[in-house]
Write an enzyme that holds these catalytic residues in place. Structure first.
Site, short mmCIF file in Angstrom:
data_model
loop_
_atom_site.label_atom_id
_atom_site.label_comp_id
_atom_site.label_asym_id
_atom_site.label_seq_id
_atom_site.Cartn_x
_atom_site.Cartn_y
_atom_site.Cartn_z
N GLU A 19 68.15 111.34 72.97
CA GLU A 19 67.00 112.11 72.50
C GLU A 19 67.14 112.50 71.03
O GLU A 19 68.21 112.90 70.58
CB GLU A 19 66.83 113.38 73.36
CG GLU A 19 66.57 113.10 74.83
CD GLU A 19 65.25 112.40 75.10
OE1 GLU A 19 64.39 112.37 74.20
OE2 GLU A 19 65.09 111.87 76.22
N ARG B 96 56.28 120.49 84.86
CA ARG B 96 55.39 119.72 85.74
C ARG B 96 55.67 120.02 87.20
O ARG B 96 54.79 119.94 88.05
CB ARG B 96 55.59 118.24 85.35
CG ARG B 96 55.91 117.24 86.36
CD ARG B 96 56.37 115.91 85.72
NE ARG B 96 57.82 115.83 85.66
CZ ARG B 96 58.60 115.54 86.70
NH1 ARG B 96 58.08 115.27 87.86
NH2 ARG B 96 59.92 115.51 86.57
N CYS C 42 65.23 119.83 80.91
CA CYS C 42 66.09 119.09 79.97
C CYS C 42 65.74 119.43 78.52
O CYS C 42 66.62 119.75 77.72
CB CYS C 42 65.98 117.59 80.22
SG CYS C 42 66.80 117.09 81.74
N HIS D 277 69.34 111.08 78.24
CA HIS D 277 68.72 110.87 79.55
C HIS D 277 69.19 109.54 80.14
O HIS D 277 69.36 108.56 79.42
CB HIS D 277 67.19 110.83 79.41
CG HIS D 277 66.52 112.15 79.67
ND1 HIS D 277 65.71 112.76 78.73
CD2 HIS D 277 66.53 112.97 80.75
CE1 HIS D 277 65.25 113.89 79.24
NE2 HIS D 277 65.73 114.05 80.46
N1 PCA Z 1 66.36 115.99 84.39
C1 PCA Z 1 65.30 116.95 84.21
C2 PCA Z 1 65.93 118.30 84.40
C3 PCA Z 1 67.25 118.04 85.01
C4 PCA Z 1 67.48 116.59 84.88
O1 PCA Z 1 68.50 116.00 85.17
C5 PCA Z 1 64.53 116.76 82.92
O2 PCA Z 1 64.46 115.64 82.39
O3 PCA Z 1 63.93 117.73 82.43
#
Ligand code: PCA
Length: 220
Positions: A94, A104, A157, A182
């Site tokens: 990111e 959401r 996140c 991610h």
């Molecule tokens: N993914 C979520 C929150 C926790 C996770 O592992 C996100 O992308 O916000």
């Protein structure tokens, strides 16, 4: 080691410390690939870093409290936060955390803020301070699919990415490189998504470990 008789003669070769965090399962899942991955990386030495892993709740503010506690306890030299992004095909590093909570789905304690700031008096956004392009290049060179992402979403996140960068900026710790990665679903998460394989690419833990090892090699 330098010689010398007595006194302060031993040179300390202390390793740098990398704090890597993985979220707990959320949204009805029984596993979170991020947690499975960081368990595999815990205790490894990579690129002069001792990898120290922590588990993080998928709960507004509590996620940040957990990282704050880990930063105070460990004094890391770098921070990588890892979360699941089901549906993404590759490892995504990111670029930016934004000052918005717009969930959401409810978090694991039922919080579902809509269009609220993460930090009331915080700036609109923070750039991640990890070497994101080099991290992606290293993973690709190792044969693992990776790319830069320009949105960590508006759920827990992003909340944690923004929150950690704001924390470091306001605590005089902005020199600690920090950011968010991610990762896709694990193959075992497809048991409840039969027939949806084309919508939900997966990545196995061994590939994730290989990718993250190459990624950590990109840190100074
Ligand atoms: N993914 C979520 C929150 C926790 C996770 O592992 C996100 O992308 O916000």
């Amino acid at each position: 080691m330098k010689g010398g008789s007595g006194g302060n003669s031993a040179v300390q070769y202390t390793m740098k410390k990398l704090l890597i965090t993985g979220f707990q399962p959320f949204g009805g899942e029984t596993v979170n690939p991020a947690l499975e991955l960081v368990k595999q990386l815990a205790g490894k030495s990579i690129n002069g870093y001792e990898v120290i892993a922590r588990e993080i709740p998928v709960v507004r503010y509590e996620a940040l409290d957990a990282v704050r506690a880990a930063v105070d306890e460990i004094s890391p030299d770098a921070i990588i936060i890892v979360g699941q992004a089901g549906g993404r095909p590759d490892i995504t590093v990111e670029r930016i955390g934004i000052n918005i909570d717009d969930f959401r789905i409810p978090d694991n304690k039922g919080n579902q803020p809509v269009d609220e700031p993460v930090a009331k008096d915080g700036p609109i956004a923070y750039w991640a301070t990890l070497p994101i392009k080099k991290m992606v290049a290293n993973m690709k060179a190792a044969g693992v699919s990776a790319s830069v992402s320009n949105s960590a979403g508006t759920y827990v996140c992003n909340h944690l990415l923004y929150g950690v960068l704001h924390l470091l900026a306001t605590a005089g710790k902005a020199h600690i490189p920090a950011g968010f990665v991610h990762i896709p679903y694990l193959p075992e998460q497809m048991a409840v998504r039969k027939g949806l394989e084309s919508q939900y690419p997966t990545m196995g833990v061994e590939t994730l470990v290989k990718g993250f090892t190459a990624m950590i090699e990109a840190l100074d």
